[in-house]
Design a protein around this motif. Sequence first.
Motif, PDB file in Angstrom:
ATOM      1  N   SER A  26      15.124  69.126  60.757  1.00  0.00           N
ATOM      2  CA  SER A  26      16.456  68.798  60.233  1.00  0.00           C
ATOM      3  C   SER A  26      16.416  67.691  59.167  1.00  0.00           C
ATOM      4  O   SER A  26      17.443  67.385  58.569  1.00  0.00           O
ATOM      5  CB  SER A  26      17.404  68.391  61.373  1.00  0.00           C
ATOM      6  OG  SER A  26      17.030  67.145  61.921  1.00  0.00           O
ATOM      7  N   TYR A  27      15.254  67.111  58.887  1.00  0.00           N
ATOM      8  CA  TYR A  27      15.168  66.040  57.890  1.00  0.00           C
ATOM      9  C   TYR A  27      15.741  66.420  56.530  1.00  0.00           C
ATOM     10  O   TYR A  27      16.398  65.593  55.896  1.00  0.00           O
ATOM     11  CB  TYR A  27      13.735  65.545  57.725  1.00  0.00           C
ATOM     12  CG  TYR A  27      13.187  64.772  58.904  1.00  0.00           C
ATOM     13  CD1 TYR A  27      13.927  64.552  60.061  1.00  0.00           C
ATOM     14  CD2 TYR A  27      11.902  64.275  58.878  1.00  0.00           C
ATOM     15  CE1 TYR A  27      13.405  63.865  61.132  1.00  0.00           C
ATOM     16  CE2 TYR A  27      11.367  63.578  59.947  1.00  0.00           C
ATOM     17  CZ  TYR A  27      12.128  63.375  61.072  1.00  0.00           C
ATOM     18  OH  TYR A  27      11.602  62.683  62.119  1.00  0.00           O
ATOM     19  N   PRO A  28      15.549  67.664  56.038  1.00  0.00           N
ATOM     20  CA  PRO A  28      16.143  68.002  54.738  1.00  0.00           C
ATOM     21  C   PRO A  28      17.673  67.889  54.723  1.00  0.00           C
ATOM     22  O   PRO A  28      18.264  67.743  53.667  1.00  0.00           O
ATOM     23  CB  PRO A  28      15.705  69.457  54.510  1.00  0.00           C
ATOM     24  CG  PRO A  28      14.449  69.599  55.300  1.00  0.00           C
ATOM     25  CD  PRO A  28      14.678  68.737  56.521  1.00  0.00           C
ATOM     26  N   ARG A  29      18.294  67.902  55.880  1.00  0.00           N
ATOM     27  CA  ARG A  29      19.750  67.794  55.955  1.00  0.00           C
ATOM     28  C   ARG A  29      20.244  66.372  55.746  1.00  0.00           C
ATOM     29  O   ARG A  29      21.417  66.163  55.426  1.00  0.00           O
ATOM     30  CB  ARG A  29      20.249  68.326  57.297  1.00  0.00           C
ATOM     31  CG  ARG A  29      19.970  69.824  57.455  1.00  0.00           C
ATOM     32  CD  ARG A  29      20.377  70.338  58.802  1.00  0.00           C
ATOM     33  NE  ARG A  29      21.810  70.203  58.989  1.00  0.00           N
ATOM     34  CZ  ARG A  29      22.382  70.196  60.181  1.00  0.00           C
ATOM     35  NH1 ARG A  29      21.665  70.311  61.279  1.00  0.00           N
ATOM     36  NH2 ARG A  29      23.692  70.070  60.280  1.00  0.00           N
ATOM     37  N   PHE A  30      19.362  65.378  55.925  1.00  0.00           N
ATOM     38  CA  PHE A  30      19.841  64.001  55.761  1.00  0.00           C
ATOM     39  C   PHE A  30      18.901  63.068  55.000  1.00  0.00           C
ATOM     40  O   PHE A  30      19.271  61.921  54.735  1.00  0.00           O
ATOM     41  CB  PHE A  30      20.234  63.371  57.108  1.00  0.00           C
ATOM     42  CG  PHE A  30      19.107  63.137  58.078  1.00  0.00           C
ATOM     43  CD1 PHE A  30      18.386  61.955  58.064  1.00  0.00           C
ATOM     44  CD2 PHE A  30      18.785  64.103  59.025  1.00  0.00           C
ATOM     45  CE1 PHE A  30      17.366  61.730  58.966  1.00  0.00           C
ATOM     46  CE2 PHE A  30      17.766  63.885  59.935  1.00  0.00           C
ATOM     47  CZ  PHE A  30      17.052  62.704  59.905  1.00  0.00           C
TER      48      PHE A  30
END
Length: 143
Positions: A26-30
């Motif tokens: 989920s890192y690309p989301r934030f």
Amino acid sequence: MSALEEHIDIDVPADLAWDFLHRTESYPRFVEGVREARPEGGNRAHLDVEAGGRTQDLEAEITDRDQGRTMEWQTTSGPDLAGSFSLLPIDSEHTRLQARIEYDPGAVREPFGGKKGFAQATAIERLVRSDLDQFKRLVEQAK
């Protein structure tokens, strides 16, 4: 090494924020510039990062400390970067996320966009602040 510290208060319990921090995919989301992230087994992660018009593959080692309240990370390939995310419970439904980023401005200048790119302290501050704001939005929506 230069260091930057920022924090943000989040309206979720510390355990929920902790679980969200550990979802590498989920890192690309934030995290601005992270195009793809995936766990590589154990305590390692791979990130495809775009910054300053360039793409850079980074490998990072992640270690949990302080009985599940601090996540430390260190790049093992690419520019020398390190940092930590500490979760400080405010009460049962609110948490302070403290981010600390350590970097060598000279080492990140070339891979991340030259003299006026990623390495400028004000640019890094804006990126970290934006990432924390986005993390807050995502984790609060997930509760």
